[in-house]
Each structure stands twice: as structure tokens, then as C-alpha cells.
Design an enzyme around this catalytic site. Structure first.
Site, PDB file in Angstrom:
ATOM      1  N   ASN A 134       0.866  -1.187   0.000  1.00  0.00           N
ATOM      2  CA  ASN A 134       0.000   0.000   0.000  1.00  0.00           C
ATOM      3  C   ASN A 134       0.900   1.234   0.000  1.00  0.00           C
ATOM      4  O   ASN A 134       1.512   1.562   1.011  1.00  0.00           O
ATOM      5  CB  ASN A 134      -0.886  -0.047   1.260  1.00  0.00           C
ATOM      6  CG  ASN A 134      -1.706   1.210   1.450  1.00  0.00           C
ATOM      7  OD1 ASN A 134      -1.777   2.056   0.561  1.00  0.00           O
ATOM      8  ND2 ASN A 134      -2.329   1.339   2.621  1.00  0.00           N
ATOM      9  N   TRP A 135       0.969   1.881  -1.156  1.00  0.00           N
ATOM     10  CA  TRP A 135       1.902   3.007  -1.300  1.00  0.00           C
ATOM     11  C   TRP A 135       1.355   4.291  -0.682  1.00  0.00           C
ATOM     12  O   TRP A 135       2.045   5.316  -0.662  1.00  0.00           O
ATOM     13  CB  TRP A 135       2.232   3.241  -2.782  1.00  0.00           C
ATOM     14  CG  TRP A 135       2.959   2.094  -3.445  1.00  0.00           C
ATOM     15  CD1 TRP A 135       3.387   0.934  -2.835  1.00  0.00           C
ATOM     16  CD2 TRP A 135       3.355   1.995  -4.818  1.00  0.00           C
ATOM     17  NE1 TRP A 135       4.011   0.125  -3.752  1.00  0.00           N
ATOM     18  CE2 TRP A 135       4.011   0.752  -4.977  1.00  0.00           C
ATOM     19  CE3 TRP A 135       3.222   2.827  -5.937  1.00  0.00           C
ATOM     20  CZ2 TRP A 135       4.519   0.335  -6.215  1.00  0.00           C
ATOM     21  CZ3 TRP A 135       3.730   2.413  -7.165  1.00  0.00           C
ATOM     22  CH2 TRP A 135       4.373   1.176  -7.298  1.00  0.00           C
ATOM     23  N   LYS A 136       0.107   4.265  -0.265  1.00  0.00           N
ATOM     24  CA  LYS A 136      -0.552   5.444   0.337  1.00  0.00           C
ATOM     25  C   LYS A 136      -0.397   6.667  -0.588  1.00  0.00           C
ATOM     26  O   LYS A 136      -0.362   6.493  -1.799  1.00  0.00           O
ATOM     27  CB  LYS A 136      -0.026   5.683   1.754  1.00  0.00           C
ATOM     28  CG  LYS A 136      -0.185   4.414   2.612  1.00  0.00           C
ATOM     29  CD  LYS A 136      -0.078   4.632   4.081  1.00  0.00           C
ATOM     30  CE  LYS A 136      -0.231   3.279   4.789  1.00  0.00           C
ATOM     31  NZ  LYS A 136      -0.254   3.398   6.237  1.00  0.00           N
ATOM     32  N   HIS A 190      -9.684   1.037   4.882  1.00  0.00           N
ATOM     33  CA  HIS A 190      -8.416   1.223   5.593  1.00  0.00           C
ATOM     34  C   HIS A 190      -8.663   2.124   6.810  1.00  0.00           C
ATOM     35  O   HIS A 190      -9.483   3.035   6.752  1.00  0.00           O
ATOM     36  CB  HIS A 190      -7.382   1.847   4.654  1.00  0.00           C
ATOM     37  CG  HIS A 190      -6.003   1.825   5.220  1.00  0.00           C
ATOM     38  ND1 HIS A 190      -5.592   2.751   6.158  1.00  0.00           N
ATOM     39  CD2 HIS A 190      -4.962   0.980   5.021  1.00  0.00           C
ATOM     40  CE1 HIS A 190      -4.340   2.465   6.499  1.00  0.00           C
ATOM     41  NE2 HIS A 190      -3.932   1.400   5.828  1.00  0.00           N
ATOM     42  N   GLU A 240      -7.084   4.525   7.909  1.00  0.00           N
ATOM     43  CA  GLU A 240      -6.898   5.957   7.626  1.00  0.00           C
ATOM     44  C   GLU A 240      -8.154   6.547   6.984  1.00  0.00           C
ATOM     45  O   GLU A 240      -8.475   7.715   7.190  1.00  0.00           O
ATOM     46  CB  GLU A 240      -5.649   6.155   6.758  1.00  0.00           C
ATOM     47  CG  GLU A 240      -4.385   5.933   7.589  1.00  0.00           C
ATOM     48  CD  GLU A 240      -3.176   5.442   6.834  1.00  0.00           C
ATOM     49  OE1 GLU A 240      -3.130   5.529   5.600  1.00  0.00           O
ATOM     50  OE2 GLU A 240      -2.241   4.948   7.514  1.00  0.00           O
ATOM     51  N   GLU A 249      -5.359  -5.136  10.638  1.00  0.00           N
ATOM     52  CA  GLU A 249      -4.322  -4.132  10.885  1.00  0.00           C
ATOM     53  C   GLU A 249      -4.652  -3.403  12.182  1.00  0.00           C
ATOM     54  O   GLU A 249      -5.458  -2.466  12.176  1.00  0.00           O
ATOM     55  CB  GLU A 249      -4.284  -3.115   9.743  1.00  0.00           C
ATOM     56  CG  GLU A 249      -4.007  -3.710   8.385  1.00  0.00           C
ATOM     57  CD  GLU A 249      -3.492  -2.681   7.413  1.00  0.00           C
ATOM     58  OE1 GLU A 249      -2.372  -2.848   6.930  1.00  0.00           O
ATOM     59  OE2 GLU A 249      -4.184  -1.685   7.144  1.00  0.00           O
ATOM     60  N   GLY A 285       2.333   2.225  11.002  1.00  0.00           N
ATOM     61  CA  GLY A 285       3.291   3.319  10.897  1.00  0.00           C
ATOM     62  C   GLY A 285       3.971   3.673  12.205  1.00  0.00           C
ATOM     63  O   GLY A 285       4.590   4.727  12.327  1.00  0.00           O
ATOM     64  N   SER A 301       3.231  -1.995  10.354  1.00  0.00           N
ATOM     65  CA  SER A 301       4.688  -2.001  10.582  1.00  0.00           C
ATOM     66  C   SER A 301       5.364  -3.318  10.207  1.00  0.00           C
ATOM     67  O   SER A 301       6.303  -3.744  10.880  1.00  0.00           O
ATOM     68  CB  SER A 301       5.012  -1.639  12.043  1.00  0.00           C
ATOM     69  OG  SER A 301       4.559  -0.341  12.337  1.00  0.00           O
ATOM     70  N   GLY A 309       2.750  -1.213   4.359  1.00  0.00           N
ATOM     71  CA  GLY A 309       2.654   0.210   4.033  1.00  0.00           C
ATOM     72  C   GLY A 309       4.030   0.783   3.749  1.00  0.00           C
ATOM     73  O   GLY A 309       4.612   0.548   2.686  1.00  0.00           O
ATOM     74  N   GLY A 310       4.573   1.496   4.729  1.00  0.00           N
ATOM     75  CA  GLY A 310       5.850   2.201   4.569  1.00  0.00           C
ATOM     76  C   GLY A 310       6.947   1.395   3.888  1.00  0.00           C
ATOM     77  O   GLY A 310       7.610   1.892   2.972  1.00  0.00           O
TER      78      GLY A 310
HETATM   79  P1  PGA Z   1       2.614   0.387   7.707  1.00  0.00           P
HETATM   80  O1  PGA Z   1       1.156   0.534   7.042  1.00  0.00           O
HETATM   81  O2  PGA Z   1       3.221  -0.877   7.179  1.00  0.00           O
HETATM   82  O3  PGA Z   1       3.349   1.614   7.271  1.00  0.00           O
HETATM   83  O4  PGA Z   1       2.413   0.323   9.178  1.00  0.00           O
HETATM   84  C1  PGA Z   1       0.327  -0.564   6.857  1.00  0.00           C
HETATM   85  C2  PGA Z   1      -0.971  -0.111   6.244  1.00  0.00           C
HETATM   86  O5  PGA Z   1      -1.430   0.972   6.592  1.00  0.00           O
HETATM   87  O6  PGA Z   1      -1.563  -0.814   5.398  1.00  0.00           O
END
Ligand code: PGA
Length: 254
Positions: A11-13, A98, A100, A168, A174, A213, A234-235
């Protein structure tokens, strides 16, 4: 979805340009081809990168997905992107719900369920995200919260071919924090049973990814937890080398 291979989703956000996205996709693709990787790899770039990344992945086994879709198929919804448009852009998958989106954009389970329905109707596979916030876990409410999210945000069209669930824990996204192997295994087993018991279209168990993470340094412990079918990263998915290391670990430990 192929059976018996791990699923690693990136997930490149809200990051990157079309050029950067294409370069990242290309690096991952080269790694997959050189090492003959047997895994379902999916990348989720922001909307404005989809076209360029789709072109780059035209001859790749890597699948393309979007990070969100609208509740409606078309019409006067300024700023929204509909499921049929994602299909046209070359997407096979879409992430819905998600944390977010739930937190910053106030998406309710009802909105999320409508989005999942639109995705299913348009033959997009869904990664539905669920997870508790820290306060909820500290109050021992994580099963109640995740259970409610699942029961209220999955429509009756859900089956194991068109839907994956990503657990998650919001406090792990993050932050560098991780749920322990036992905690992950227990939650994934709970989700597995809940879905089996409540959705009549589910013939085979739904696949459950872990996210929050995930890095090459902890992937080995997480993949070993019960009912973990892979990762939503994510990151760490923005760094080709790190993402490929996570893929390597998932494949080796599968
Ligand atoms: P993260 O994000 O690996 O940066 O914690 C995961 C996600 O939000 O899907």
C-alpha cells in the site's frame, strides 16, 4: 486468487509520481522474474500513478490495485473515483475500509459495505481492512470491535475468491509496533471462524493478511502466526529492496 501461495500487498498510500511508481514497480517485477517467485504480489499506487504502473506491469504477474473506491458507480460525486473506472485503469483489486479512511474521512461500516458491494459488482477483488485502536485494545474490546467491523462492512456477495481481509491493529500502523505472534494468531482465528459462520457464500476459508509495521525484520515471526495468508505492507513497500526481502521471507517460510 491462486491457492497455496502467500499474498504480499504493498500500500503506497499518498506517495510518489508516475515516474517513481513505474520505477518501483519495475524493480519489484525484475526481482519476481529473476527469482521465479511464486506469490500473489499486489501493488496499490495512488490513483494518479495507476496508468503508468499498469503500463509497466502489462507483462508482469504483479497485480494492480487502488486504495479506495466510491460508494456509487457514476454521477455527481465530485472528487470520487468509481469501481468501473478502476477496472478501466487496469485494477484487479481495491483496498476498502483502511483505518486511515475510517479515521480521517469518517467512513462508517455502512459506507464501507456499499463500497465493497460496488467493487464486487464490478469484479474487483477487495482487501477489507479491519482493526482496533489502542484504547479499544486496552479495554479488551478488540474482538468486539473487529467482529462488528466485519459483520457490518461485508455484504452478502462476499466469498473467498472476491475478498481478502487485512487485520491491521491501528496502533501498529506506521508506529514500528507489532502485535505478538500469539495475538495475531488468535485474532486471525477469530476472524476466520466469524466469517465461516456468518457468510453462506464462503465455501473455503477467507484469506487473512496482517498489516501494521511489517518489515523484513519482523516478517518471519508474523508469517508463522496462525491463519496468516500474507501481508499488507505500508511504509516498507515504498522501498523496493525492503519489499522484496519481505516477499522472500514470506515465500521461504510458506
Ligand atoms: P505500515 O502501514 O506498514 O506503514 O504500518 C500498513 C498499512 O497501513 O496498510
Amino acid at each position: 486468487m491462486q491457492k497455496n501461495i502467500p499474498i504480499i500487498a504493498g500500500n503506497w498510500k499518498m506517495n510518489g509520481s508516475p515516474k517513481q511508481g513505474a520505477a518501483l514497480a519495475d524493480e519489484i517485477d525484475k526481482y519476481i522474474k529473476t527469482n521465479k517467485i511464486k506469490a500473489e504480489i499486489i501493488v496499490f499506487p495512488p490513483f494518479t500513478l495507476l496508468d503508468e504502473v499498469a503500463k509497466k506491469l502489462a507483462k508482469s504477474s504483479i497485480k494492480l490495485g487502488a486504495q479506495n473506491c466510491a460508494e456509487h458507480d457514476s454521477g455527481a460525486y465530485t472528487g470520487e473515483i468509481a469501481a468501473p473506472m478502476l477496472k478501466d485503469a487496469g485494477c484487479e483489486y481495491v483496498i476498502i475500509g483502511h483505518s486511515e479512511r475510517r479515521q480521517h474521512f469518517k467512513e462508517s461500516n455502512e459506507i464501507i459495505r456499499n463500497k465493497v458491494s460496488r467493487a464486487h459488482e464490478n469484479n474487483l477483488k477487495v482487501i477489507l481492512c479491519v482493526g482496533e485502536i489502542l484504547d479499544e485494545r486496552e479495554l479488551g474490546k478488540e474482538y468486539e470491535v473487529v467482529g462488528e467491523q466485519i459483520l457490518n462492512s461485508l455484504p452478502s456477495s462476499t466469498n473467498s475468491e472476491n475478498t481478502l481481509i487485512a487485520y491491521e491493529p491501528v496502533w501498529a500502523i506506521g508506529t514500528g509496533k507489532n502485535a505478538g505472534q500469539e495475538e495475531i494468531g488468535e485474532m486471525h482465528s477469530f476472524i476466520n471462524e466469524l466469517v465461516d459462520d456468518n457468510f453462506k457464500n464462503i465455501k473455503e476459508s477467507i484469506k487473512i493478511l496482517y498489516g501494521g509495521s511489517v518489515k523484513s525484520s519482523n516478517a518471519i515471526h508474523i508469517i508463522a502466526a496462525r491463519h496468516v495468508a500474507g501481508f499488507l505492507v505500508g511504509g516498507a513497500s515504498l522501498d523496493a529492496e525492503e519489499f522484496c526481502k519481505i516477499i522472500e521471507i514470506a515465500v521461504k517460510k510458506w
